[in-house]
Design a protein around this motif. Structure first.
Motif, PDB file in Angstrom:
ATOM      1  N   MET A 125       0.833  -1.205   0.000  1.00  0.00           N
ATOM      2  CA  MET A 125       0.000   0.000   0.000  1.00  0.00           C
ATOM      3  C   MET A 125       0.877   1.268   0.000  1.00  0.00           C
ATOM      4  O   MET A 125       0.564   2.277  -0.644  1.00  0.00           O
ATOM      5  CB  MET A 125      -0.918  -0.021   1.238  1.00  0.00           C
ATOM      6  N   ASN A 126       1.963   1.198   0.771  1.00  0.00           N
ATOM      7  CA  ASN A 126       2.868   2.363   0.778  1.00  0.00           C
ATOM      8  C   ASN A 126       3.466   2.599  -0.610  1.00  0.00           C
ATOM      9  O   ASN A 126       3.600   3.743  -1.070  1.00  0.00           O
ATOM     10  CB  ASN A 126       3.977   2.150   1.803  1.00  0.00           C
ATOM     11  N   ARG A 127       3.840   1.496  -1.287  1.00  0.00           N
ATOM     12  CA  ARG A 127       4.386   1.653  -2.639  1.00  0.00           C
ATOM     13  C   ARG A 127       3.327   2.218  -3.592  1.00  0.00           C
ATOM     14  O   ARG A 127       3.619   3.065  -4.466  1.00  0.00           O
ATOM     15  CB  ARG A 127       4.898   0.300  -3.146  1.00  0.00           C
ATOM     16  N   VAL A 128       2.082   1.744  -3.439  1.00  0.00           N
ATOM     17  CA  VAL A 128       1.007   2.286  -4.276  1.00  0.00           C
ATOM     18  C   VAL A 128       0.813   3.780  -4.005  1.00  0.00           C
ATOM     19  O   VAL A 128       0.569   4.598  -4.920  1.00  0.00           O
ATOM     20  CB  VAL A 128      -0.290   1.499  -4.022  1.00  0.00           C
ATOM     21  N   SER A 129       0.929   4.171  -2.713  1.00  0.00           N
ATOM     22  CA  SER A 129       0.787   5.595  -2.366  1.00  0.00           C
ATOM     23  C   SER A 129       1.886   6.438  -3.030  1.00  0.00           C
ATOM     24  O   SER A 129       1.631   7.532  -3.558  1.00  0.00           O
ATOM     25  CB  SER A 129       0.841   5.753  -0.852  1.00  0.00           C
ATOM     26  N   GLU A 130       3.118   5.901  -3.003  1.00  0.00           N
ATOM     27  CA  GLU A 130       4.215   6.626  -3.661  1.00  0.00           C
ATOM     28  C   GLU A 130       3.964   6.724  -5.179  1.00  0.00           C
ATOM     29  O   GLU A 130       4.227   7.764  -5.811  1.00  0.00           O
ATOM     30  CB  GLU A 130       5.535   5.894  -3.384  1.00  0.00           C
ATOM     31  N   SER A 131       3.472   5.636  -5.765  1.00  0.00           N
ATOM     32  CA  SER A 131       3.170   5.668  -7.213  1.00  0.00           C
ATOM     33  C   SER A 131       2.085   6.694  -7.521  1.00  0.00           C
ATOM     34  O   SER A 131       2.115   7.396  -8.553  1.00  0.00           O
ATOM     35  CB  SER A 131       2.737   4.271  -7.677  1.00  0.00           C
ATOM     36  N   ALA A 132       1.098   6.775  -6.616  1.00  0.00           N
ATOM     37  CA  ALA A 132       0.019   7.746  -6.818  1.00  0.00           C
ATOM     38  C   ALA A 132       0.555   9.169  -6.802  1.00  0.00           C
ATOM     39  O   ALA A 132       0.093  10.054  -7.553  1.00  0.00           O
ATOM     40  CB  ALA A 132      -1.047   7.572  -5.738  1.00  0.00           C
ATOM     41  N   LYS A 133       1.571   9.427  -5.926  1.00  0.00           N
ATOM     42  CA  LYS A 133       2.177  10.763  -5.923  1.00  0.00           C
ATOM     43  C   LYS A 133       2.842  11.063  -7.270  1.00  0.00           C
ATOM     44  O   LYS A 133       2.765  12.183  -7.809  1.00  0.00           O
ATOM     45  CB  LYS A 133       3.192  10.849  -4.794  1.00  0.00           C
ATOM     46  N   GLY A 134       3.528  10.034  -7.865  1.00  0.00           N
ATOM     47  CA  GLY A 134       4.136  10.231  -9.196  1.00  0.00           C
ATOM     48  C   GLY A 134       3.093  10.504 -10.260  1.00  0.00           C
ATOM     49  O   GLY A 134       3.268  11.357 -11.147  1.00  0.00           O
ATOM     50  N   ILE A 135       1.952   9.751 -10.163  1.00  0.00           N
ATOM     51  CA  ILE A 135       0.860   9.974 -11.123  1.00  0.00           C
ATOM     52  C   ILE A 135       0.312  11.389 -10.980  1.00  0.00           C
ATOM     53  O   ILE A 135      -0.040  12.068 -11.971  1.00  0.00           O
ATOM     54  CB  ILE A 135      -0.228   8.910 -10.930  1.00  0.00           C
ATOM     55  N   ASP A 136       0.234  11.900  -9.770  1.00  0.00           N
ATOM     56  CA  ASP A 136      -0.263  13.274  -9.557  1.00  0.00           C
ATOM     57  C   ASP A 136       0.665  14.289 -10.235  1.00  0.00           C
ATOM     58  O   ASP A 136       0.197  15.279 -10.824  1.00  0.00           O
ATOM     59  CB  ASP A 136      -0.350  13.530  -8.051  1.00  0.00           C
ATOM     60  N   SER A 137       1.987  14.015 -10.140  1.00  0.00           N
ATOM     61  CA  SER A 137       2.946  14.923 -10.829  1.00  0.00           C
ATOM     62  C   SER A 137       2.738  14.894 -12.340  1.00  0.00           C
ATOM     63  O   SER A 137       2.776  15.935 -13.035  1.00  0.00           O
ATOM     64  CB  SER A 137       4.378  14.501 -10.473  1.00  0.00           C
ATOM     65  N   VAL A 138       2.506  13.666 -12.877  1.00  0.00           N
ATOM     66  CA  VAL A 138       2.264  13.541 -14.326  1.00  0.00           C
ATOM     67  C   VAL A 138       1.004  14.300 -14.728  1.00  0.00           C
ATOM     68  O   VAL A 138       0.955  15.026 -15.750  1.00  0.00           O
ATOM     69  CB  VAL A 138       2.188  12.057 -14.718  1.00  0.00           C
ATOM     70  N   ILE A 139      -0.078  14.157 -13.899  1.00  0.00           N
ATOM     71  CA  ILE A 139      -1.344  14.849 -14.214  1.00  0.00           C
ATOM     72  C   ILE A 139      -1.138  16.360 -14.165  1.00  0.00           C
ATOM     73  O   ILE A 139      -1.685  17.128 -14.990  1.00  0.00           O
ATOM     74  CB  ILE A 139      -2.435  14.373 -13.227  1.00  0.00           C
ATOM     75  N   GLU A 140      -0.344  16.802 -13.181  1.00  0.00           N
ATOM     76  CA  GLU A 140      -0.077  18.258 -13.103  1.00  0.00           C
ATOM     77  C   GLU A 140       0.662  18.746 -14.353  1.00  0.00           C
ATOM     78  O   GLU A 140       0.362  19.815 -14.911  1.00  0.00           O
ATOM     79  CB  GLU A 140       0.754  18.535 -11.853  1.00  0.00           C
ATOM     80  N   GLY A 141       1.629  17.909 -14.844  1.00  0.00           N
ATOM     81  CA  GLY A 141       2.344  18.282 -16.086  1.00  0.00           C
ATOM     82  C   GLY A 141       1.401  18.334 -17.280  1.00  0.00           C
ATOM     83  O   GLY A 141       1.480  19.249 -18.128  1.00  0.00           O
TER      84      GLY A 141
END
Length: 616
Positions: free
Chosen positions: A406-422
């Protein structure tokens, strides 16, 4: 003193000594068996109380653990197990209250019951109702804030005091069992040695005081009948029946000597001699034929009158002697038959006791097997508990892996948020460029109309991309929130598994102690079975010894019968007491009453051969 007693009194005292010794041994042995049975019942009761107190503690812990599981997961399967633990506690509590014999332990049980009911009212049932009403998080927060107040230690500790008291009682009863077994073993050995010594001593005394004097007196009477008048008659000073017989034989001997003197006197007077000799010869002939009523009625002249008087007195004394001998032999024969019959009854009773001991040994062996089976089942339960602990440990490992995932999924979600912001920034810049293109197309006039249409489409596409990026960001934010909640729940599951692991460890320790107690009890029962087997063997040996005593009494009866047959040759002129041999199969009315057939069980083992009792 023993030598001057009458023969029936001697035989009665001998039989009484054997019976009294056997009775003392049997009474002591019965008391020890009763002690062993009482302590065994006490141990069984203590073990039942111990097991039910463990079951109550397990039910309390089960309610506590199932309550926590329901608070964490809201799964209704935990409620089913919670109610089963509650019903089991109520049922077992009533059973344990009926078993407890001591007021202090009842007070401890009532204290545990009061604390358990208070815990249900204040925590268990109340928190379950709050979860059912949708207040699960509030219920969890209340449990976390309660600290030790929500624990069930107050209900469990009195049950442990009850178990400790029962363990102490089991140890005391085990010590009493060992003492009773040791006492029974010593009593059996000392009693067997004492009975053997008494039997041998009485056999030697009876042989020396009755059988041997009877044989010597019989030999003396045979020599006197053969014509030897100078013999010495033994045992004339005795005060029993044998002394009476010896004194009567002395009278018979004196009569024979008087006869010889009379014959010498008749030699000095021919006429008187012939008359006296004829009369005396005639009566002596009748006397030799066994007629002891042949008294001289004819008058003797002069000094021969003394011969007549002495002869008639001798006849009277001899007649009295033979009658006394006949009565004495009948009495001795009856007494010896009574001893033999009583010894046979005692042998049968001893064999019946041996059969009962053998059945007791079989019952004790069955108890040993059941205790061993219980110990084996407890050991298997311990193995199952080990497996449960291992399973819980694996479940905690899986829960920890889920938290990390779950922690790894949370970290991946943060990366996805950066991609969406870009992507959002790209869409914004694209829309700005489209607006600039539209402005330039307006400046170009008709030549830039088509380019303006394309710029409008690109602007619309950029706005749509911004909208989709915003929706993706909202969905990702919700997903991150769910991931955080999932991590929290998995951590709670890990804590519940840790509690379950601790509870299963306690159950594992309790089952280990139960298995050890069962093995110790099985060892004690095995020692009891060995002691009973030894008692059985000794009782069989006692039966063989009593049978030999009966055979000795039969031999004495046979000797007395021979003496009675010799005494029957004489006619004493009146109806004397005749010695009547008891018919085959008759029972004597002695001091020992025969057992009914139903009270004598059939022996399981075959009859022992005479060689097996050779040590006696």
């Amino acid at each position: 003193m023993f030598k001057s007693m009458k023969i029936p009194r001697k035989l009665g005292l001998s039989f009484l000594a054997i019976c009294a010794s056997a009775a003392v041994v049997m009474i002591v042995f019965f008391l020890n068996i009763t002690m062993i049975s009482t302590t065994t019942d006490g141990n069984n009761l203590s073990q039942s109380i111990h097991a039910r107190s463990i079951a109550l503690e397990t039910a309390i812990l089960r309610q506590n653990s199932q309550l926590r599981g329901y608070l964490v997961t809201a799964d209704k399967s935990y409620l089913k197990s919670y109610y089963e633990g509650r019903d089991e506690y109520d049922k077992t509590s009533v059973e344990l209250e009926n078993l407890l014999p001591r007021p202090r332990e009842r007070d401890l049980l009532l204290q545990s019951r009061t604390e358990t009911l208070a815990w249900r009212k204040n925590w268990g049932d109340r928190l379950i109702e709050r979860v059912k009403a949708g207040q699960r998080e509030a219920a969890e927060e209340e449990v976390r804030n309660a600290g030790k107040a929500v624990l069930v230690s107050a209900a469990v500790l009195p049950l442990r005091d009850i178990r400790d008291a029962e363990v102490a009682l089991i140890e005391q009863n085990s010590a009493r069992q060992e003492g009773a077994i040791a006492t029974a073993r010593v009593t059996l050995i000392v009693g067997a040695i004492g009975l053997i010594g008494i039997a041998i001593t009485l056999a030697m005394l009876l042989s020396r005081s009755i059988a041997r004097p009877v044989a010597e007196l019989t030999r003396t009477m045979g020599e006197l009948a053969a014509g030897r008048n100078d013999i010495a008659v033994p045992d004339a000073e005795r005060r029993d029946e044998l002394g009476d017989m010896a004194r009567a034989v002395i009278v018979f001997r004196d009569a024979a000597i008087a006869k010889q003197a009379a014959e010498a006197e008749t030699a000095r007077s021919d006429a008187a001699q012939r008359m006296v000799v004829e009369a005396v010869s005639t009566h002596l002939s009748e006397l030799a034929d066994g007629n002891l009523t042949a008294e001289i009625e004819r008058e003797f002249p002069g000094s021969y009158a003394t011969v007549k008087t002495n002869f008639n007195a001798a006849i009277t004394s001899l007649r009295t002697l033979i009658a006394s001998v006949t009565e004495a032999t009948a009495t001795i024969h009856t007494g010896s038959n009574e001893i033999a019959d009583a010894s046979e009854d005692l042998a049968r009773r001893t064999e019946a006791n041996a059969a009962s001991l053998e059945e007791t040994s079989a019952a004790v062996a069955q108890m040993d097997e059941r205790l061993k089976a219980t110990a084996t089942a407890a050991t298997q339960t311990v193995d199952r508990a080990n497996g449960a602990i291992e399973t819980v440990s694996k479940g905690r490992d899986v829960a920890e892996g889920a938290v990390q995932a779950m922690n790894r999924v949370s970290e991946s979600a943060k990366g996805i948020d950066s991609v969406i912001e870009g992507l959002d920034k790209i869409a914004f810049q694209t829309r700005v460029l489209a607006m600039n293109a539209a402005v330039e197309a307006g400046r170009a006039g008709e030549a830039g109309r088509g380019f303006a249409v394309v710029a409008d489409l690109v602007s619309a596409l950029a706005m749509r991309a911004e909208e989709q990026a915003g929706q993706a960001r909202e969905q990702l934010t919700a997903t991150q929130t769910d991931i955080v909640d999932a991590v929290t729940m998995v951590q709670k599951v890990d804590a519940a598994l840790a509690n379950i692991s601790g509870d299963v460890g306690e159950v594992h320790a309790l089952l280990g102690r139960i298995a050890e107690d069962n093995r110790a009890q099985s060892s004690t029962i095995g020692e009891v079975s060995t002691a009973i087997g030894t008692m059985d063997h000794a009782t069989q040996q006692n039966a063989a010894m009593v049978e030999q005593t009966s055979a000795a009494a039969r031999n004495l009866a046979s000797e007395v019968t021979g003496l009675a047959e010799q005494a029957k040759r004489f006619n004493v002129g009146h109806v004397a007491k005749r010695m009547a041999a008891p018919a085959h199969g008759d029972r004597f009315a002695g001091p020992v009453r025969s057992l009914p057939p139903a009270a004598i069980p059939a022996l399981v083992r075959p009859a022992a051969s005479p060689d097996e009792w050779q040590p006696f």
